[in-house]
Design a protein around this motif. Sequence first.
Motif, mmCIF file in Angstrom:
data_model
loop_
_atom_site.group_PDB
_atom_site.id
_atom_site.type_symbol
_atom_site.label_atom_id
_atom_site.label_comp_id
_atom_site.label_asym_id
_atom_site.label_seq_id
_atom_site.Cartn_x
_atom_site.Cartn_y
_atom_site.Cartn_z
ATOM 1 N N LYS A 3 0.711 -1.265 -0.099
ATOM 2 C CA LYS A 3 0.116 0.181 0.287
ATOM 3 C C LYS A 3 1.161 1.214 0.456
ATOM 4 O O LYS A 3 0.286 2.354 -0.909
ATOM 5 N N SER A 4 1.737 0.844 0.924
ATOM 6 C CA SER A 4 2.954 2.467 1.030
ATOM 7 C C SER A 4 3.576 2.716 -0.240
ATOM 8 O O SER A 4 3.865 3.783 -1.432
ATOM 9 N N ASP A 5 4.180 1.868 -1.007
ATOM 10 C CA ASP A 5 4.634 1.736 -2.410
ATOM 11 C C ASP A 5 3.489 1.972 -3.537
ATOM 12 O O ASP A 5 3.456 3.163 -4.566
ATOM 13 N N LEU A 6 2.241 1.637 -3.390
ATOM 14 C CA LEU A 6 1.048 1.958 -4.421
ATOM 15 C C LEU A 6 0.637 3.155 -4.171
ATOM 16 O O LEU A 6 0.472 4.768 -4.511
ATOM 17 N N LYS A 13 3.526 9.932 -9.902
ATOM 18 C CA LYS A 13 2.783 9.654 -11.108
ATOM 19 C C LYS A 13 1.307 11.373 -11.940
ATOM 20 O O LYS A 13 1.394 11.214 -12.276
ATOM 21 N N ALA A 14 0.858 11.207 -10.229
ATOM 22 C CA ALA A 14 -0.156 12.245 -10.427
ATOM 23 C C ALA A 14 0.458 13.634 -9.674
ATOM 24 O O ALA A 14 -0.194 14.445 -10.079
ATOM 25 N N GLU A 15 1.706 14.050 -9.853
ATOM 26 C CA GLU A 15 2.391 15.080 -9.198
ATOM 27 C C GLU A 15 1.389 15.949 -7.728
ATOM 28 O O GLU A 15 1.037 17.243 -8.256
ATOM 29 N N MET A 16 1.253 14.809 -6.549
ATOM 30 C CA MET A 16 0.941 15.345 -5.873
ATOM 31 C C MET A 16 1.146 14.725 -4.362
ATOM 32 O O MET A 16 1.921 14.377 -4.839
ATOM 33 N N SER A 17 1.047 15.319 -3.249
ATOM 34 C CA SER A 17 1.867 14.744 -2.077
ATOM 35 C C SER A 17 0.956 13.788 -1.834
ATOM 36 O O SER A 17 0.508 13.273 -1.857
ATOM 37 N N LYS A 18 2.363 13.110 -0.896
ATOM 38 C CA LYS A 18 1.709 11.482 -0.177
ATOM 39 C C LYS A 18 0.992 11.257 0.776
ATOM 40 O O LYS A 18 -0.148 10.770 0.398
ATOM 41 N N LYS A 19 0.403 12.630 1.142
ATOM 42 C CA LYS A 19 -0.798 12.407 2.473
ATOM 43 C C LYS A 19 -2.070 12.618 1.253
ATOM 44 O O LYS A 19 -3.352 12.146 1.529
ATOM 45 N N ASP A 20 -1.996 13.927 0.394
ATOM 46 C CA ASP A 20 -3.181 13.606 -0.482
ATOM 47 C C ASP A 20 -3.717 12.127 -1.410
ATOM 48 O O ASP A 20 -4.015 11.684 -1.421
ATOM 49 N N ALA A 21 -2.479 11.476 -2.091
ATOM 50 C CA ALA A 21 -2.611 10.321 -2.784
ATOM 51 C C ALA A 21 -3.336 9.354 -1.209
ATOM 52 O O ALA A 21 -4.030 8.626 -1.944
ATOM 53 N N GLU A 22 -2.575 9.295 -0.148
ATOM 54 C CA GLU A 22 -3.294 8.095 0.385
ATOM 55 C C GLU A 22 -4.198 8.581 0.654
ATOM 56 O O GLU A 22 -5.066 7.583 0.475
ATOM 57 N N LYS A 23 -4.822 9.707 0.915
ATOM 58 C CA LYS A 23 -6.034 10.021 0.529
ATOM 59 C C LYS A 23 -7.776 9.467 -0.115
ATOM 60 O O LYS A 23 -8.253 8.344 -0.567
ATOM 61 N N PHE A 24 -7.041 9.523 -1.281
ATOM 62 C CA PHE A 24 -7.260 9.017 -2.557
ATOM 63 C C PHE A 24 -7.275 7.436 -2.282
ATOM 64 O O PHE A 24 -8.355 7.163 -2.842
ATOM 65 N N VAL A 25 -6.713 6.503 -2.349
ATOM 66 C CA VAL A 25 -6.480 5.114 -2.359
ATOM 67 C C VAL A 25 -7.207 5.701 -1.292
ATOM 68 O O VAL A 25 -8.344 4.265 -1.125
ATOM 69 N N LYS A 26 -7.376 5.447 0.369
ATOM 70 C CA LYS A 26 -8.252 4.920 0.966
ATOM 71 C C LYS A 26 -9.947 5.531 0.845
ATOM 72 O O LYS A 26 -10.418 4.423 1.003
ATOM 73 N N ALA A 27 -9.966 6.071 0.106
ATOM 74 C CA ALA A 27 -11.907 6.850 -0.218
ATOM 75 C C ALA A 27 -11.709 5.491 -1.965
ATOM 76 O O ALA A 27 -13.021 5.577 -0.876
ATOM 77 N N PHE A 28 -10.694 5.482 -2.365
ATOM 78 C CA PHE A 28 -11.262 4.543 -3.635
ATOM 79 C C PHE A 28 -11.283 2.500 -2.948
ATOM 80 O O PHE A 28 -12.559 2.015 -2.952
#
Length: 91
Positions: A3-6, A13-28
């Motif tokens: 999960k952390s690698d994802l 890839k999306a040029e966003m912060s890791k915090k925002d990407a983590e929110k996205f993965v959790k929401a998904f």
Amino acid sequence: MNKSDLVAAIAEKAEMSKKDAEKFVKAFEEVITEELTSGGKVQLVGFGTFDVAERAAREGRNPKTNEPMPIPASKAPRFKAGKALKDAINK
């Protein structure tokens, strides 16, 4: 990939912060889980479909004693890959 690698790969890839990407993965994960729990399915055209498979009750065998035992009916999440994903993997 865990999960952390994802999260790190999505952030890059999306040029966003890791915090925002983590929110996205959790929401998904939450949206997929909620939809499957309510009996629906999630179809991402070209990528694949998440749905629920019904498993009928059946009789199995205890591997230690070889005695028959009932296995109750259950539901299992399932993913079917889409054509675009299959084609990308088989190149």
